[in-house]
Design an enzyme around this catalytic site. Structure first.
Site, short mmCIF file in Angstrom:
data_model
loop_
_atom_site.label_atom_id
_atom_site.label_comp_id
_atom_site.label_asym_id
_atom_site.label_seq_id
_atom_site.Cartn_x
_atom_site.Cartn_y
_atom_site.Cartn_z
N GLY A 1 0.84 -1.21 0.00
CA GLY A 1 0.00 0.00 0.00
C GLY A 1 0.87 1.26 0.00
N HIS A 2 1.88 1.27 0.89
CA HIS A 2 2.79 2.42 0.94
C HIS A 2 3.57 2.54 -0.38
CE1 HIS A 2 2.68 1.38 5.40
NE2 HIS A 2 2.23 2.61 5.37
#
Ligand code: PAF
Length: 281
Positions: free
Chosen positions: A37-38
């Site tokens: 996600g990051h």
């Protein structure tokens, strides 16, 4: 190699020289233990800016007394390797003392939209988030800042804060990144035992099912909530549902009839781990 910086003054000096040279700055604030996600936020930032800065700071201010501050997963070496591989220019990783010296006294509060959903169960959480994000914005002075929509309320709160306080920053919300079976990526997934991990999929399964029902014509929030509840509670390691809300995407207030663009948001305890997820209709 990404520069690893712990000092606010050093960050400010470097930012000044980037600005002097007309560089645009993309900023990804994180609490570390980076996941896909990051990485998707970093990749977005890379595409749209000359310089990418990632902050890694587990912000005690946004954790409640009985929450997971002490056990929050940390692995700075692994995070630095990921940032290097992704071509991040700077990793800003201040200490607690650097961010909140002994005589610290100032907080930032966004009202109303912080009161429902997660805010109702995590008093002070958003005050901690908006305070640290304001500080980080003042240090990094980004042109654009990237937030994952898994924390949908956080994304809307930050957008509101930036608008209200006239900050010259574009706040960009990026899509939720999911595991192959649908579980939303989160650093907290690390807490799950293998049995709990199997039950953690209940959140996304229920949300996808709800969206499907809406697409087939169901617009009654009570009916949809009941369906979601039924699916989630059918998984053995689900301890309790904290909330299921169907909300307007801007006001974050519950809707009486579902419409396209509304958000279904939920928080569920799988074992002792609190997971959140949401879906846009
Ligand atoms: O989403 C997070 O990881 C945190 O809430 C943030 C935005 C980095 C502030 O500490």
């Amino acid at each position: 190699m990404a520069k690893w910086i712990k000092s606010i003054n050093e960050m400010k000096r470097i930012i000044k020289s980037y600005k002097k040279n007309g560089k645009t700055i993309g900023f990804v604030p994180t609490m570390g233990y980076l996941h896909e996600g990051h990485i998707s936020l970093i990749r977005c930032a890379k595409k749209e800016n000359d310089i990418v800065i990632v902050s890694i700071f587990v912000n005690p201010l946004q954790f409640g007394e009985n929450e997971d501050l002490d056990k929050y997963p940390r692995d700075i070496k692994r995070d630095l390797t990921i940032c290097n591989n992704e071509g991040v220019n700077i990793v800003f990783n201040p200490s607690y003392e650097e961010m909140y010296p002994e005589d610290y006294k100032t907080y930032v509060v966004v009202e109303d939209i912080t009161e429902g959903l997660c805010g109702a169960y995590r008093p002070g959480h958003f005050k901690g988030v908006t305070t640290v994000v304001t500080k980080l914005f003042n240090i990094v002075k980004p042109d654009r800042a990237y937030f994952g929509k898994k924390d949908y309320q956080q994304y809307i709160v930050i957008k509101q804060m930036v608008k209200d306080l006239n900050m010259d920053i574009e706040v960009i919300g990026c899509p939720i990144v999911r595991e192959h079976d649908g579980l939303a990526m989160s650093s907290r997934n690390k807490y799950l035992s293998s049995e709990e991990r199997k039950s953690a999929v209940s959140l996304s399964k229920a949300l996808f099912h709800a969206k499907n029902l809406f697409e087939k014509g169901e617009t009654n929030p009570l009916t949809i909530k009941k369906e979601i509840e039924k699916i989630i509670l059918s998984y053995p390691k689900v301890k309790k549902i904290q909330y299921i809300e169907i909300i307007d995407p801007k006001t974050l207030k519950p809707v009486s009839k579902l419409k396209k663009g509304d958000i279904i948001a939920l928080a569920v305890f799988v074992g002792d781990t609190r997971l959140i997820d949401n879906i846009e209709l």
